[in-house]
Each structure stands twice: as structure tokens, then as C-alpha cells.
Design a protein around this motif. Structure first.
Motif, PDB file in Angstrom:
ATOM      1  N   LEU A   1       0.831  -1.204   0.000  1.00 33.79           N
ATOM      2  CA  LEU A   1       0.000   0.000   0.000  1.00 33.79           C
ATOM      3  C   LEU A   1       0.865   1.253   0.000  1.00 33.79           C
ATOM      4  O   LEU A   1       0.544   2.244  -0.660  1.00 33.79           O
ATOM      5  CB  LEU A   1      -0.916  -0.001   1.233  1.00 33.79           C
ATOM      6  CG  LEU A   1      -2.115  -0.955   1.196  1.00 33.79           C
ATOM      7  CD1 LEU A   1      -2.839  -0.954   2.533  1.00 33.79           C
ATOM      8  CD2 LEU A   1      -3.070  -0.569   0.069  1.00 33.79           C
ATOM      9  N   GLY A   2       1.975   1.186   0.735  1.00 28.70           N
ATOM     10  CA  GLY A   2       2.901   2.311   0.720  1.00 28.70           C
ATOM     11  C   GLY A   2       3.491   2.550  -0.653  1.00 28.70           C
ATOM     12  O   GLY A   2       3.609   3.694  -1.102  1.00 28.70           O
ATOM     13  N   ASP A   3       3.840   1.479  -1.357  1.00 31.25           N
ATOM     14  CA  ASP A   3       4.372   1.624  -2.714  1.00 31.25           C
ATOM     15  C   ASP A   3       3.335   2.239  -3.645  1.00 31.25           C
ATOM     16  O   ASP A   3       3.666   3.080  -4.495  1.00 31.25           O
ATOM     17  CB  ASP A   3       4.802   0.249  -3.253  1.00 31.25           C
ATOM     18  CG  ASP A   3       6.186  -0.148  -2.752  1.00 31.25           C
ATOM     19  OD1 ASP A   3       6.786   0.638  -2.000  1.00 31.25           O
ATOM     20  OD2 ASP A   3       6.658  -1.232  -3.124  1.00 31.25           O
ATOM     21  N   LEU A   4       2.091   1.835  -3.479  1.00 32.56           N
ATOM     22  CA  LEU A   4       1.025   2.434  -4.288  1.00 32.56           C
ATOM     23  C   LEU A   4       0.923   3.929  -4.006  1.00 32.56           C
ATOM     24  O   LEU A   4       0.779   4.747  -4.930  1.00 32.56           O
ATOM     25  CB  LEU A   4      -0.308   1.742  -3.987  1.00 32.56           C
ATOM     26  CG  LEU A   4      -1.541   2.281  -4.734  1.00 32.56           C
ATOM     27  CD1 LEU A   4      -1.370   2.126  -6.248  1.00 32.56           C
ATOM     28  CD2 LEU A   4      -2.810   1.570  -4.263  1.00 32.56           C
ATOM     29  N   GLY A   5       1.031   4.300  -2.728  1.00 31.00           N
ATOM     30  CA  GLY A   5       1.006   5.724  -2.370  1.00 31.00           C
ATOM     31  C   GLY A   5       2.169   6.482  -2.968  1.00 31.00           C
ATOM     32  O   GLY A   5       2.006   7.616  -3.437  1.00 31.00           O
ATOM     33  N   LEU A   6       3.358   5.869  -2.994  1.00 28.14           N
ATOM     34  CA  LEU A   6       4.521   6.512  -3.598  1.00 28.14           C
ATOM     35  C   LEU A   6       4.311   6.762  -5.085  1.00 28.14           C
ATOM     36  O   LEU A   6       4.682   7.816  -5.614  1.00 28.14           O
ATOM     37  CB  LEU A   6       5.763   5.649  -3.394  1.00 28.14           C
ATOM     38  CG  LEU A   6       6.287   5.471  -1.958  1.00 28.14           C
ATOM     39  CD1 LEU A   6       7.499   4.551  -1.958  1.00 28.14           C
ATOM     40  CD2 LEU A   6       6.647   6.798  -1.335  1.00 28.14           C
ATOM     41  N   ILE A   7       3.721   5.789  -5.777  1.00 29.34           N
ATOM     42  CA  ILE A   7       3.492   5.926  -7.222  1.00 29.34           C
ATOM     43  C   ILE A   7       2.467   7.028  -7.502  1.00 29.34           C
ATOM     44  O   ILE A   7       2.649   7.869  -8.398  1.00 29.34           O
ATOM     45  CB  ILE A   7       3.046   4.583  -7.821  1.00 29.34           C
ATOM     46  CG1 ILE A   7       4.206   3.577  -7.736  1.00 29.34           C
ATOM     47  CG2 ILE A   7       2.601   4.753  -9.267  1.00 29.34           C
ATOM     48  CD1 ILE A   7       3.804   2.151  -8.063  1.00 29.34           C
ATOM     49  N   ILE A   8       1.382   7.040  -6.726  1.00 28.82           N
ATOM     50  CA  ILE A   8       0.371   8.095  -6.899  1.00 28.82           C
ATOM     51  C   ILE A   8       0.992   9.462  -6.655  1.00 28.82           C
ATOM     52  O   ILE A   8       0.780  10.418  -7.423  1.00 28.82           O
ATOM     53  CB  ILE A   8      -0.814   7.853  -5.938  1.00 28.82           C
ATOM     54  CG1 ILE A   8      -1.568   6.584  -6.338  1.00 28.82           C
ATOM     55  CG2 ILE A   8      -1.756   9.058  -5.941  1.00 28.82           C
ATOM     56  CD1 ILE A   8      -2.628   6.164  -5.331  1.00 28.82           C
ATOM     57  N   SER A   9       1.758   9.557  -5.593  1.00 31.32           N
ATOM     58  CA  SER A   9       2.404  10.828  -5.259  1.00 31.32           C
ATOM     59  C   SER A   9       3.374  11.270  -6.350  1.00 31.32           C
ATOM     60  O   SER A   9       3.482  12.465  -6.645  1.00 31.32           O
ATOM     61  CB  SER A   9       3.136  10.700  -3.922  1.00 31.32           C
ATOM     62  OG  SER A   9       3.805  11.885  -3.587  1.00 31.32           O
ATOM     63  N   ALA A  10       4.083  10.311  -6.971  1.00 27.08           N
ATOM     64  CA  ALA A  10       5.034  10.659  -8.035  1.00 27.08           C
ATOM     65  C   ALA A  10       4.311  11.265  -9.242  1.00 27.08           C
ATOM     66  O   ALA A  10       4.800  12.227  -9.846  1.00 27.08           O
ATOM     67  CB  ALA A  10       5.824   9.431  -8.446  1.00 27.08           C
TER      68      ALA A  10
END
Length: 490
Positions: free
Chosen positions: A411-420
């Protein structure tokens, strides 16, 4: 060399800053020469300390009761943080000479600006929780006058909000400072933690949460973030160095110390406390990116971006794995280089044009090509484009999230991608507006007096751009050092 040597880089700039009130400079040339001399000498002392003082050897400066003392030491994280700010401070001070050239109360400004250098080094070289907390609080006190420097309504209100959030956060952090001092070896920093056996687990986990949010207040963690965009009312040298690197990174640094050098992350791993803190960081990094996209003020947009990226670092720390620690520390360094560049570019634009809103950037790239070319390099790096340093740290964080092997990591990785993706939108849209203005609305193409800032502002901008590219290509030595920290070698 004796660890007592650490007193020099910490207290020289503090005493040097107080010297402004005694000397009361009337000429800019004398004031600037004195400021830069103190700063450069301090930087030299930092690097002598990093290489000559035995790592892990404590120097007790003052003991005011049993278990409570002010003690300094050099170790891997301290050398990293001190080295990072020591290389940035002289450059941004040079930038400040031109930016503050026509400002009032310059002696007061540079006095607190120089003192802040020593206080930040006190945090870096702290050997235990008490010492770090003392300098953590001092950092708030010496930066409040910098935020309030212009003394108008916006600056004074911003300084009050800043004080309320950061002092309130320190109040929350005081509980874990006391608890870790009582149930540990005086809260001394030891990789892997030093809590005594038989400590009350539930109470200490509650203390950890308070420390995460208390120290996280300086890192603009949700919901304690409102002070950071408001602090953009301060002069750009303040928002660039203090609120993009020194102050905000001190919050991340304090959380790292507490998590990895006082608590045992292996005992927190998988607990509700870890999951709660981890998901708070993920929510905060997405929230900050959304707010940055909505913001129309140039520096406040970058401030919300800082909020988002600080939570990238906290995400890495809260994974509580060596890979997560490596990713968090690497983003602390690389984001500092990137955001320093972006804030300095924004400040150059505001200094030259007197404008501060995104729509007022229309076509200004034609008049300030060096500044906005450098800005674009920083924007691409912050987005995570390969061959620039932002890609390295974001990739390391994505790897750490995947390697954690938990749904929370994914879920954290998904958040990082969205934020990018959001980052690309809120940073690169500035470059597009600057170089490809809207037809019929080019406010600067025919403007008079719009040109590049002077050399004292351009030199730091170009240097940070070059460092950005250099780290993007030649990142291996630094990453090896960071991996050594994460494994307890340094």
C-alpha cells in the motif's frame, strides 16, 4: 582527537551569531565577510570532527542530574546529517547576501541565521535523547525570529503558528524522552536500541506514538503540517535552508534516532503501533502531494511538496527494515539537494519580479533561462526521472516497500506511485508555464527589467543543479555508506 573537539563546531556559530549584537555591523561588506568566515570555519571543523574524532566516543559537556546530561558523539547518522548541512550552509548564505541586500534589520537576520547552524549541528552530534531534545527545542527558538523577520501581519502570524505546532510537538515528544531515559541507558543512542529488559511494553509503545507525532511535527506530518506552508512568508533563504533541510529534516532525524537507536525496531515490527505510524506516513505523503497540486502560490506549493516528501522518509523509517532505513536516509539527502534547488529558483524569481503566484510565471523562462532550466532539472529529479538523484531514493523506497512482504508495504508503494504522478503535475506545470506561455497572456515577454538574478544567487542554483545530476549518475559511494548505517556498521 578528543570527542571534546565537538564543542567547537556546535558552539562556534552560536557564539558567532551572538557576535552580531555586539559588533553591530553598519556595512554589508563587513557583515557578509564575518558571516561567511564563521560559517566556512564551522564547516571545516565539522569535517575535521567527522574524520578525526573516534566514532562512538562520547563527550559529556554538562550533567544536571543523574541520568540527564548534555553529551556529544560522532557516528554514522550524525556524520551524515552534519556533513549534509555543513556543505549547504555556506552556499545558501552566499545566496542570502544578495536576497537580503535591501532588507531591514540585517544584523538580527544573520545573527539568528548563523546561530541556527550551530543548533542544527547540536542535533546531529547528540549522543542521547536528552541532548537531542535540548537542541531540538533550541532550534525552534532560534528560527522563530527568522520566520517573523519581515514583521508584517503574515510573517508574525506564521511565526505564531510555527511556534504553536513545533513547541506543542516537542511537548508530545517529551514523554518518550523521559521514558526512554528511565527505561534505557539514559536514552543513549545505540544501533538496535538500548531499552532495559522488562520494560512496560504497552506504555513504551504509547510513548513511541507520541514521539512519532511529536518529533514528526517538525517534519510536517499530518495533521501537524499547517505551519510549513505558512512559514513560506519568511525570506527565501530561511524557507530554503531551514524549512527544506535543517528544521524539517531534524524532525525526520529525531524519529530515526528514536526508532533505530533507542527502541528495537525488531520488537515494534508488525505491531499495531508500527502499522498505524506507517499508514499515517503514507496518507501524509499523498495528502501533501494533493495540496501541492491545488496550491497557486509558488513557495507554498513547494512547501506542501516538502510535506509530502518528508513523509516518504518517514515511510522508509517505519518499514523498520534495513532497506527501509537506507531508502529513508537516501531520500533525506537527495530531497534536500532537490528542494534546496527548487526553493532557490523560486526565490530568485520572486526577488527579481516581485511576484509570487504560479500564474505570474507565464513566459518568465524567456527572461530567466538559467534559473528555470535549473528548476526544470530539479522538477524532473523530484518526479523520479532516471539519471537524476531523486530517482535513486524513490527506487530504493519502492524496493524496500516491496521487500517488506506485507500488505502495508505494498500500500505504501502504491502511495509513492500516486504521489510521483501528482509531483510531475505540480512541478513540471511550472516549467511549462515559464517556457511555453499561454497565447496572448505572456506577461513577461515584453517586460522591462526582468532578467537573471545576480551571481551570488545564481552560483548556488547552478551548484545544486550540478550536484543533483552528479548524484544521479554517481550515487554508489553514498549508498554504500547509507547501507552501512542501516546495518549498524557506521
Amino acid at each position: 582527537m578528543s570527542p571534546v573537539f565537538l564543542l567547537l563546531p556546535v558552539f562556534l556559530p552560536i557564539l558567532g551569531g551572538l557576535g552580531f549584537f555586539v559588533l553591530k555591523f553598519q556595512r554589508d561588506s563587513a557583515r557578509n565577510a564575518y558571516s561567511e568566515a564563521v560559517t566556512v570555519l564551522t564547516t571545516a571543523l565539522v569535517w575535521i570532527a567527522v574524520f578525526a574524532v573516534p566514532h562512538g566516543a562520547p563527550a559529556e559537556v554538562y550533567s544536571f542530574t543523574k541520568g540527564f546530561s548534555v553529551t556529544f558523539q560522532v557516528d554514522g547518522p550524525g556524520a551524515l546529517f552534519a556533513g549534509m548541512i555543513s556543505l549547504m550552509w555556506p552556499l545558501v548564505l552566499l545566496y542570502a547576501f544578495e536576497y537580503m541586500e535591501h532588507a531591514e534589520r540585517k544584523n538580527v537576520f544573520f545573527a539568528f541565521y548563523v546561530m541556527t547552524y550551530g543548533v542544527a549541528l547540536g542535533i546531529a552530534f547528540s549522543a542521547d535523547m536528552i541532548t537531542m531534545y535540548v537542541f531540538y527545542e533550541m532550534l525552534t527558538l532560534v528560527t522563530i525570529p527568522l520566520v517573523a523577520h519581515y514583521a508584517d501581519h503574515e510573517s508574525l502570524f506564521a511565526s505564531r503558528v510555527y511556534a504553536a505546532f513545533t513547541i506543542g510537538g516537542a511537548g508530545l515528544a517529551f514523554f518518550p524522552v523521559i521514558m526512554t531515559t528511565v527505561y534505557g541507558d539514559r536514552g543513549t543512542f545505540v544501533f538496535g536500541g538500548n531499552l532495559a529488559s522488562g520494560y512496560p511494553a504497552g506504555l513504551m509503545q504509547a510513548a513511541f506514538v507520541l514521539g512519532f507525532f511529536g518529533f514528526g511535527a517538525k517534519a510536517a506530518l499530518f495533521p501537524l503540517y499547517d505551519w510549513l506552508p505558512r512559514a513560506s512568508a519568511a525570506p527565501t533563504p530561511v524557507t530554503a535552508l531551514l524549512h527544506a533541510v535543517a528544521v524539517v529534516n531534524s524532525g525526520v532525524f529525531a524519529v530515526m534516532r528514536m526508532t533505530w537507536y533507542v527502541y528495537d525496531p525488531a520488537e515494534l515490527l508488525g505491531t499495531p503501533v508500527q502499522i498505524f505510524c506507517l499508514m499515517t506516513a503514507v496518507f501524509s505523503l499523498i495528502f501533501g502531494a494533493v495540496m501541492a497540486l491545488r496550491e497557486r502560490h509558488f513557495k507554498r506549493r513547494l512547501a506542501y511538496s516538502t510535506m509530502s516528501n518528508l513523509s516518504y522518509m518517514l515511510f522508509g523509517l517505519m518499514l523498520m527494515t534495513p532497506a527501509g532505513l537506507t531508502g529513508g536516509l537516501s531520500h533525506m539527502v537527495f530531497h534536500g539537494v532537490i528542494k534546496m534547488l527548487l526553493f532557490l529558483c523560486a526565490g530568485a524569481f520572486m526577488h527579481v519580479t516581485g511576484k509570487s503566484w504560479i500564474f505570474e510565471l507565464n513566459g518568465v523562462g524567456k527572461r530567466m533561462p538559467v534559473t528555470f532550466t535549473c528548476y526544470t532539472v530539479g522538477a524532473l529529479s523530484l518526479t523520479g526521472i532516471p539519471l537524476l538523484c531523486g530517482f535513486i531514493s524513490k527506487w530504493k523506497l519502492l524496493e524496500a516497500g516491496a521487500d517488506a512482504g506485507t500488505v502495508w508495504g505494498w500500500l505504501g508503494d502504491l502511495g509513492l506511485i500516486i504521489s510521483a504522478f501528482l509531483c510531475a503535475m505540480y512541478t513540471l506545470s511550472v516549467s511549462i508555464r515559464a517556457f511555453f506561455p499561454m497565447r496572448g497572456k505572456d506577461r513577461f515577454a515584453e517586460g522591462e527589467g526582468i532578467k537573471e538574478a545576480g551571481w551570488r544567487m545564481l552560483v548556488p542554483i547552478v551548484v545544486f543543479t550540478a550536484v543533483n545530476v552528479a548524484f544521479g549518475i554517481w550515487w554508489q559511494p553514498l549508498l554504500r555508506f547509507l547501507e552501512g548505517i542501516a546495518q549498524g556498521i557506521f
